[in-house]
Write a protein that holds these residues in place. Structure first.
Motif, PDB file in Angstrom:
ATOM      1  N   VAL A 260      -0.337 -10.046   6.804  1.00 20.48           N
ATOM      2  CA  VAL A 260       1.074  -9.741   7.052  1.00 20.48           C
ATOM      3  C   VAL A 260       1.899 -10.087   5.810  1.00 20.48           C
ATOM      4  O   VAL A 260       1.545 -10.975   5.037  1.00 20.48           O
ATOM      5  CB  VAL A 260       1.602 -10.483   8.300  1.00 20.48           C
ATOM      6  N   ALA A 261       3.007  -9.389   5.647  1.00 18.00           N
ATOM      7  CA  ALA A 261       3.851  -9.575   4.462  1.00 18.00           C
ATOM      8  C   ALA A 261       4.645 -10.871   4.513  1.00 18.00           C
ATOM      9  O   ALA A 261       5.043 -11.400   3.480  1.00 18.00           O
ATOM     10  CB  ALA A 261       4.803  -8.396   4.312  1.00 18.00           C
ATOM     11  N   GLY A 262       4.875 -11.406   5.697  1.00 19.90           N
ATOM     12  CA  GLY A 262       5.649 -12.635   5.834  1.00 19.90           C
ATOM     13  C   GLY A 262       5.369 -13.274   7.176  1.00 19.90           C
ATOM     14  O   GLY A 262       4.796 -12.658   8.067  1.00 19.90           O
ATOM     15  N   LEU A 263       5.806 -14.520   7.300  1.00 10.34           N
ATOM     16  CA  LEU A 263       5.514 -15.262   8.519  1.00 10.34           C
ATOM     17  C   LEU A 263       6.647 -16.238   8.811  1.00 10.34           C
ATOM     18  O   LEU A 263       7.032 -17.024   7.941  1.00 10.34           O
ATOM     19  CB  LEU A 263       4.196 -16.026   8.335  1.00 10.34           C
TER      20      LEU A 263
ATOM     21  N   SER B  45      16.087 -10.909  17.642  1.00  9.66           N
ATOM     22  CA  SER B  45      16.790  -9.643  17.443  1.00  9.66           C
ATOM     23  C   SER B  45      17.380  -9.568  16.039  1.00  9.66           C
ATOM     24  O   SER B  45      17.291  -8.536  15.369  1.00  9.66           O
ATOM     25  CB  SER B  45      17.885  -9.490  18.495  1.00  9.66           C
ATOM     26  N   GLY B  46      17.963 -10.672  15.572  1.00  5.40           N
ATOM     27  CA  GLY B  46      18.521 -10.711  14.220  1.00  5.40           C
ATOM     28  C   GLY B  46      17.455 -10.565  13.151  1.00  5.40           C
ATOM     29  O   GLY B  46      17.650  -9.853  12.159  1.00  5.40           O
ATOM     30  N   ILE B  47      16.327 -11.219  13.357  1.00  2.00           N
ATOM     31  CA  ILE B  47      15.211 -11.102  12.406  1.00  2.00           C
ATOM     32  C   ILE B  47      14.713  -9.663  12.378  1.00  2.00           C
ATOM     33  O   ILE B  47      14.509  -9.078  11.312  1.00  2.00           O
ATOM     34  CB  ILE B  47      14.069 -12.070  12.779  1.00  2.00           C
ATOM     35  N   GLU B  48      14.551  -9.074  13.562  1.00  2.00           N
ATOM     36  CA  GLU B  48      14.070  -7.691  13.627  1.00  2.00           C
ATOM     37  C   GLU B  48      15.042  -6.719  12.963  1.00  2.00           C
ATOM     38  O   GLU B  48      14.625  -5.813  12.227  1.00  2.00           O
ATOM     39  CB  GLU B  48      13.819  -7.288  15.075  1.00  2.00           C
ATOM     40  N   ASP B  49      16.323  -6.909  13.180  1.00  2.00           N
ATOM     41  CA  ASP B  49      17.332  -6.041  12.542  1.00  2.00           C
ATOM     42  C   ASP B  49      17.228  -6.109  11.024  1.00  2.00           C
ATOM     43  O   ASP B  49      17.263  -5.080  10.338  1.00  2.00           O
ATOM     44  CB  ASP B  49      18.744  -6.439  12.980  1.00  2.00           C
ATOM     45  N   ALA B  50      17.102  -7.330  10.483  1.00  2.00           N
ATOM     46  CA  ALA B  50      17.000  -7.498   9.032  1.00  2.00           C
ATOM     47  C   ALA B  50      15.715  -6.866   8.494  1.00  2.00           C
ATOM     48  O   ALA B  50      15.719  -6.257   7.415  1.00  2.00           O
ATOM     49  CB  ALA B  50      17.046  -8.983   8.670  1.00  2.00           C
ATOM     50  N   LEU B  51      14.628  -7.000   9.227  1.00  2.00           N
ATOM     51  CA  LEU B  51      13.363  -6.417   8.787  1.00  2.00           C
ATOM     52  C   LEU B  51      13.414  -4.894   8.795  1.00  2.00           C
ATOM     53  O   LEU B  51      12.884  -4.250   7.885  1.00  2.00           O
ATOM     54  CB  LEU B  51      12.221  -6.895   9.691  1.00  2.00           C
ATOM     55  N   GLN B  52      14.040  -4.317   9.802  1.00  2.00           N
ATOM     56  CA  GLN B  52      14.118  -2.859   9.893  1.00  2.00           C
ATOM     57  C   GLN B  52      14.857  -2.256   8.705  1.00  2.00           C
ATOM     58  O   GLN B  52      14.490  -1.180   8.230  1.00  2.00           O
ATOM     59  CB  GLN B  52      14.780  -2.433  11.200  1.00  2.00           C
ATOM     60  N   VAL B  53      15.874  -2.949   8.214  1.00  2.00           N
ATOM     61  CA  VAL B  53      16.611  -2.478   7.042  1.00  2.00           C
ATOM     62  C   VAL B  53      15.668  -2.313   5.856  1.00  2.00           C
ATOM     63  O   VAL B  53      15.789  -1.391   5.066  1.00  2.00           O
ATOM     64  CB  VAL B  53      17.771  -3.449   6.702  1.00  2.00           C
ATOM     65  N   GLU B  54      14.701  -3.212   5.753  1.00  2.00           N
ATOM     66  CA  GLU B  54      13.733  -3.193   4.649  1.00  2.00           C
ATOM     67  C   GLU B  54      12.453  -2.426   4.998  1.00  2.00           C
ATOM     68  O   GLU B  54      11.467  -2.491   4.278  1.00  2.00           O
ATOM     69  CB  GLU B  54      13.383  -4.629   4.241  1.00  2.00           C
ATOM     70  N   LYS B  55      12.457  -1.722   6.131  1.00  2.00           N
ATOM     71  CA  LYS B  55      11.320  -0.899   6.580  1.00  2.00           C
ATOM     72  C   LYS B  55      10.095  -1.728   6.964  1.00  2.00           C
ATOM     73  O   LYS B  55       8.956  -1.300   6.786  1.00  2.00           O
ATOM     74  CB  LYS B  55      10.944   0.156   5.526  1.00  2.00           C
ATOM     75  N   PHE B  56      10.332  -2.930   7.476  1.00  2.38           N
ATOM     76  CA  PHE B  56       9.252  -3.763   8.007  1.00  2.38           C
ATOM     77  C   PHE B  56       9.333  -3.753   9.526  1.00  2.38           C
ATOM     78  O   PHE B  56      10.380  -3.455  10.106  1.00  2.38           O
ATOM     79  CB  PHE B  56       9.370  -5.217   7.513  1.00  2.38           C
TER      80      PHE B  56
ATOM     81  N   ASP C 256      -4.726 -17.245  12.464  1.00  2.89           N
ATOM     82  CA  ASP C 256      -5.898 -16.611  11.853  1.00  2.89           C
ATOM     83  C   ASP C 256      -5.810 -15.096  11.926  1.00  2.89           C
ATOM     84  O   ASP C 256      -6.144 -14.392  10.976  1.00  2.89           O
ATOM     85  CB  ASP C 256      -7.190 -17.094  12.525  1.00  2.89           C
ATOM     86  N   THR C 257      -5.346 -14.589  13.060  1.00  2.00           N
ATOM     87  CA  THR C 257      -5.205 -13.145  13.237  1.00  2.00           C
ATOM     88  C   THR C 257      -4.172 -12.572  12.276  1.00  2.00           C
ATOM     89  O   THR C 257      -4.418 -11.554  11.609  1.00  2.00           O
ATOM     90  CB  THR C 257      -4.821 -12.811  14.694  1.00  2.00           C
ATOM     91  N   LEU C 258      -3.019 -13.217  12.178  1.00  2.00           N
ATOM     92  CA  LEU C 258      -1.973 -12.733  11.273  1.00  2.00           C
ATOM     93  C   LEU C 258      -2.425 -12.794   9.817  1.00  2.00           C
ATOM     94  O   LEU C 258      -2.145 -11.885   9.031  1.00  2.00           O
ATOM     95  CB  LEU C 258      -0.681 -13.517  11.485  1.00  2.00           C
ATOM     96  N   CYS C 259      -3.150 -13.850   9.447  1.00  2.00           N
ATOM     97  CA  CYS C 259      -3.669 -13.954   8.078  1.00  2.00           C
ATOM     98  C   CYS C 259      -4.694 -12.865   7.804  1.00  2.00           C
ATOM     99  O   CYS C 259      -4.710 -12.270   6.722  1.00  2.00           O
ATOM    100  CB  CYS C 259      -4.279 -15.334   7.842  1.00  2.00           C
ATOM    101  N   ALA C 260      -5.547 -12.597   8.766  1.00  2.00           N
ATOM    102  CA  ALA C 260      -6.567 -11.557   8.602  1.00  2.00           C
ATOM    103  C   ALA C 260      -5.928 -10.188   8.412  1.00  2.00           C
ATOM    104  O   ALA C 260      -6.455  -9.342   7.687  1.00  2.00           O
ATOM    105  CB  ALA C 260      -7.504 -11.541   9.802  1.00  2.00           C
ATOM    106  N   GLU C 261      -4.790  -9.995   9.035  1.00  2.00           N
ATOM    107  CA  GLU C 261      -4.074  -8.714   8.901  1.00  2.00           C
ATOM    108  C   GLU C 261      -3.226  -8.654   7.634  1.00  2.00           C
ATOM    109  O   GLU C 261      -2.612  -7.638   7.352  1.00  2.00           O
ATOM    110  CB  GLU C 261      -3.190  -8.482  10.133  1.00  2.00           C
TER     111      GLU C 261
END
Length: 72
Positions: free
Chosen positions: A47-50, A10-21, A40-45
């Motif tokens: 993603v901006a961070g992991l 929840s904390g990670i999601e809150d911080a990401l939403q502030v930055e529009k992620f 492999d799936t996340l790399c193929a997409e």
């Protein structure tokens, strides 16, 4: 998923939403082959961070080289 995990997510999601992620979540349930599919799936997409919690004791053993080297 434990209560502590939900709080952390929840904390990670809150911080990401502030930055529009948006948070994308993948869970291997401790299965190394499923972990590889998730990574492999996340790399193929491209993603901006992991945030990666490996299912084995040696995280670099299961992280694709392009993830490790791009952040060192």
């Amino acid at each position: 998923m434990s209560y502590d995990s939900r709080g952390a997510l929840s904390g990670i999601e809150d911080a990401l939403q502030v930055e529009k992620f948006t948070l994308l979540l993948a869970n291997s349930d401790g299965d190394p082959s499923r972990e590889r599919v998730c990574l492999d799936t996340l790399c193929a997409e491209e993603v901006a961070g992991l945030v990666f919690v490996p299912c084995n004791a040696e995280p670099r053993a299961s992280v694709p080289g392009e993830i490790v080297t791009s952040h060192e």
